[in-house]
Design a protein around this motif. Structure first.
Motif, PDB file in Angstrom:
ATOM      1  N   ILE A  86       0.829  -1.207   0.000  1.00  0.00           N
ATOM      2  CA  ILE A  86       0.000   0.000   0.000  1.00  0.00           C
ATOM      3  C   ILE A  86       0.865   1.259   0.000  1.00  0.00           C
ATOM      4  CG2 ILE A  86      -1.937  -1.150   1.131  1.00  0.00           C
ATOM      5  CD1 ILE A  86      -1.118   0.257   3.731  1.00  0.00           C
ATOM      6  N   ALA A  87       2.131   1.103  -0.379  1.00  0.00           N
ATOM      7  CA  ALA A  87       3.065   2.227  -0.311  1.00  0.00           C
ATOM      8  C   ALA A  87       2.634   3.387  -1.203  1.00  0.00           C
ATOM      9  CB  ALA A  87       4.463   1.762  -0.693  1.00  0.00           C
ATOM     10  N   HIS A  88       1.924   3.085  -2.297  1.00  0.00           N
ATOM     11  CA  HIS A  88       1.515   4.140  -3.227  1.00  0.00           C
ATOM     12  C   HIS A  88       0.260   4.880  -2.771  1.00  0.00           C
ATOM     13  CE1 HIS A  88      -1.041   0.742  -4.277  1.00  0.00           C
ATOM     14  NE2 HIS A  88      -1.859   1.600  -4.868  1.00  0.00           N
ATOM     15  N   LEU A  89      -0.390   4.384  -1.705  1.00  0.00           N
ATOM     16  CA  LEU A  89      -1.613   5.002  -1.208  1.00  0.00           C
ATOM     17  C   LEU A  89      -1.246   6.250  -0.395  1.00  0.00           C
ATOM     18  CD1 LEU A  89      -4.639   4.282  -1.406  1.00  0.00           C
ATOM     19  CD2 LEU A  89      -4.437   3.202   0.836  1.00  0.00           C
ATOM     20  N   LYS A  90      -1.720   7.392  -0.841  1.00  0.00           N
ATOM     21  CA  LYS A  90      -1.337   8.667  -0.232  1.00  0.00           C
ATOM     22  C   LYS A  90      -2.418   9.178   0.718  1.00  0.00           C
ATOM     23  CE  LYS A  90       2.278   8.577  -2.846  1.00  0.00           C
ATOM     24  NZ  LYS A  90       3.564   8.117  -2.265  1.00  0.00           N
ATOM     25  N   GLU A  91      -1.994  10.042   1.642  1.00  0.00           N
ATOM     26  CA  GLU A  91      -2.950  10.681   2.541  1.00  0.00           C
ATOM     27  C   GLU A  91      -3.952  11.501   1.731  1.00  0.00           C
ATOM     28  OE1 GLU A  91      -1.286  12.907   5.709  1.00  0.00           O
ATOM     29  OE2 GLU A  91      -0.114  11.226   6.504  1.00  0.00           O
ATOM     30  N   ASN A  92      -5.223  11.364   2.104  1.00  0.00           N
ATOM     31  CA  ASN A  92      -6.296  12.076   1.415  1.00  0.00           C
ATOM     32  C   ASN A  92      -6.781  13.199   2.347  1.00  0.00           C
ATOM     33  OD1 ASN A  92      -8.670  12.936   0.173  1.00  0.00           O
ATOM     34  ND2 ASN A  92      -9.159  10.894  -0.599  1.00  0.00           N
ATOM     35  N   HIS A  93      -6.157  14.367   2.193  1.00  0.00           N
ATOM     36  CA  HIS A  93      -6.469  15.472   3.098  1.00  0.00           C
ATOM     37  C   HIS A  93      -7.895  15.961   2.912  1.00  0.00           C
ATOM     38  CE1 HIS A  93      -2.288  15.636   4.335  1.00  0.00           C
ATOM     39  NE2 HIS A  93      -1.917  15.681   3.061  1.00  0.00           N
ATOM     40  N   GLY A  94      -8.384  15.934   1.672  1.00  0.00           N
ATOM     41  CA  GLY A  94      -9.753  16.349   1.423  1.00  0.00           C
ATOM     42  C   GLY A  94     -10.760  15.452   2.119  1.00  0.00           C
ATOM     43  N   VAL A 114      -9.668  -6.092  10.772  1.00  0.00           N
ATOM     44  CA  VAL A 114      -9.325  -4.839  11.444  1.00  0.00           C
ATOM     45  C   VAL A 114      -7.931  -4.383  11.036  1.00  0.00           C
ATOM     46  CG1 VAL A 114      -8.730  -3.832  13.680  1.00  0.00           C
ATOM     47  CG2 VAL A 114     -10.862  -5.095  13.429  1.00  0.00           C
ATOM     48  N   LYS A 115      -6.983  -5.307  11.005  1.00  0.00           N
ATOM     49  CA  LYS A 115      -5.607  -4.957  10.654  1.00  0.00           C
ATOM     50  C   LYS A 115      -5.530  -4.331   9.271  1.00  0.00           C
ATOM     51  CE  LYS A 115      -0.950  -6.925  10.161  1.00  0.00           C
ATOM     52  NZ  LYS A 115      -0.127  -8.161  10.246  1.00  0.00           N
ATOM     53  N   HIS A 116      -6.232  -4.934   8.299  1.00  0.00           N
ATOM     54  CA  HIS A 116      -6.233  -4.388   6.945  1.00  0.00           C
ATOM     55  C   HIS A 116      -6.866  -2.995   6.936  1.00  0.00           C
ATOM     56  CE1 HIS A 116      -6.610  -4.069   2.647  1.00  0.00           C
ATOM     57  NE2 HIS A 116      -7.939  -4.108   2.691  1.00  0.00           N
ATOM     58  N   ALA A 117      -7.980  -2.834   7.641  1.00  0.00           N
ATOM     59  CA  ALA A 117      -8.647  -1.533   7.691  1.00  0.00           C
ATOM     60  C   ALA A 117      -7.755  -0.482   8.341  1.00  0.00           C
ATOM     61  CB  ALA A 117      -9.967  -1.654   8.438  1.00  0.00           C
ATOM     62  N   GLU A 118      -7.064  -0.862   9.392  1.00  0.00           N
ATOM     63  CA  GLU A 118      -6.164   0.080  10.064  1.00  0.00           C
ATOM     64  C   GLU A 118      -5.019   0.480   9.137  1.00  0.00           C
ATOM     65  OE1 GLU A 118      -6.711  -1.213  14.767  1.00  0.00           O
ATOM     66  OE2 GLU A 118      -5.084  -2.093  13.574  1.00  0.00           O
ATOM     67  N   ASN A 119      -4.472  -0.482   8.402  1.00  0.00           N
ATOM     68  CA  ASN A 119      -3.375  -0.182   7.478  1.00  0.00           C
ATOM     69  C   ASN A 119      -3.819   0.790   6.390  1.00  0.00           C
ATOM     70  OD1 ASN A 119      -1.600  -1.844   8.854  1.00  0.00           O
ATOM     71  ND2 ASN A 119      -1.909  -3.598   7.503  1.00  0.00           N
ATOM     72  N   VAL A 120      -4.974   0.510   5.795  1.00  0.00           N
ATOM     73  CA  VAL A 120      -5.455   1.327   4.676  1.00  0.00           C
ATOM     74  C   VAL A 120      -5.905   2.706   5.161  1.00  0.00           C
ATOM     75  CG1 VAL A 120      -7.263   1.540   2.926  1.00  0.00           C
ATOM     76  CG2 VAL A 120      -6.078  -0.642   3.240  1.00  0.00           C
ATOM     77  N   ALA A 121      -6.737   2.741   6.202  1.00  0.00           N
ATOM     78  CA  ALA A 121      -7.208   4.029   6.712  1.00  0.00           C
ATOM     79  C   ALA A 121      -6.053   4.854   7.260  1.00  0.00           C
ATOM     80  CB  ALA A 121      -8.270   3.812   7.788  1.00  0.00           C
ATOM     81  N   GLY A 122      -5.061   4.178   7.842  1.00  0.00           N
ATOM     82  CA  GLY A 122      -3.880   4.877   8.316  1.00  0.00           C
ATOM     83  C   GLY A 122      -3.101   5.516   7.176  1.00  0.00           C
TER      84      GLY A 122
END
Length: 235
Positions: A86-94, A114-122
């Motif tokens: 998920i390294a290419h997933l950037k913070e979505n400030h909007g 939960v772990k997957h959700a925490e990784n992605v949402a993080g």
């Protein structure tokens, strides 16, 4: 402007909803599910992929079919298939700002872990926005679109369904929340890999809707911004 002035509980699916399908995360999960079946059941690649999709259609998730027919350990399966890049997933400030403006409680409700959700949402920079993550384990491994996990979610968090809205990318997964009295929002995607998914189970694309869908959007952040403005006007 969508009238969501009644909403006190905001419930979001994770994959292909909080982020767009064009981010190509789910194809990684999909490929690892095929690899898990291939290696665990000693099948060739094509046979493993056919079985994966057959179980997905029949059981709601591939994992449910593997648990029922092959006694697969769900935690082992989830750990394997969610081991993705998920390294290419950037913070979505909007999106973060839009979530901040929403009144009431916010939840992630996912067929993943939960772990997957925490990784992605993080990675998106929005994990702190959510009061809780309700995952497949919390649902007793009963997946969406079955009615039971929605009932368990609502009951365990003392939510009146008429005060809640559900955001989802799969049309079928909004049938139960609609029947229970929740407001439903279908989040559309546009990615080439969607063509390879079973028609009734793929993420929705432009033009998709159904009688049990109250609102449709192809831009979650913009929709939330409009919804919060409408709430402010109504109050």
């Amino acid at each position: 402007m969508p009238d969501l002035s009644h909403v006190e509980n905001w419930v979001f699916d994770l994959d292909n909803t909080l982020y767009g399908a064009e981010q190509q995360l789910f194809p990684q999960i999909d490929a690892r599910m095929t690899a898990f079946i291939r290696d665990r059941l000693a099948m060739d690649h094509d046979g493993a992929r056919r079985l994966q999709k057959d179980y997905y259609v029949a059981y709601g998730t591939t994992m449910s079919g593997l648990m029922d027919l092959h006694d697969i350990c769900p935690d082992e399966f989830l750990e394997f298939v969610h081991d993705i890049d998920i390294a290419h997933l950037k913070e979505n400030h909007g999106l973060n700002e839009a979530l901040t403006a929403l009144p009431g409680r916010k939840f992630i409700f996912t067929n993943g872990s939960v772990k997957h959700a925490e990784n992605v949402a993080g990675a998106l920079g929005v994990l702190h926005q959510f009061d809780e993550i309700f995952d497949i384990k919390a649902a007793g491994y009963a997946p969406k679109p079955k009615r039971e996990p929605y009932e368990k979610f609502l009951s365990s968090h003392h939510i009146d369904p008429c005060s809640a809205v559900m955001f989802e990318d799969i049309v079928q997964n909004l049938e139960a929340p609609h029947a229970l009295g929740m407001t439903t929002v279908l989040v559309l995607s546009d990615a080439a890999w969607l063509d390879d998914e079973p028609h009734d189970k793929r993420p929705a694309r432009r033009g998709d809707t159904a009688a049990h869908v109250h609102h449709v959007t192809d831009d979650l952040t913009a929709f939330l911004n409009v919804a919060s403005k409408a709430q402010a006007i109504a109050s």
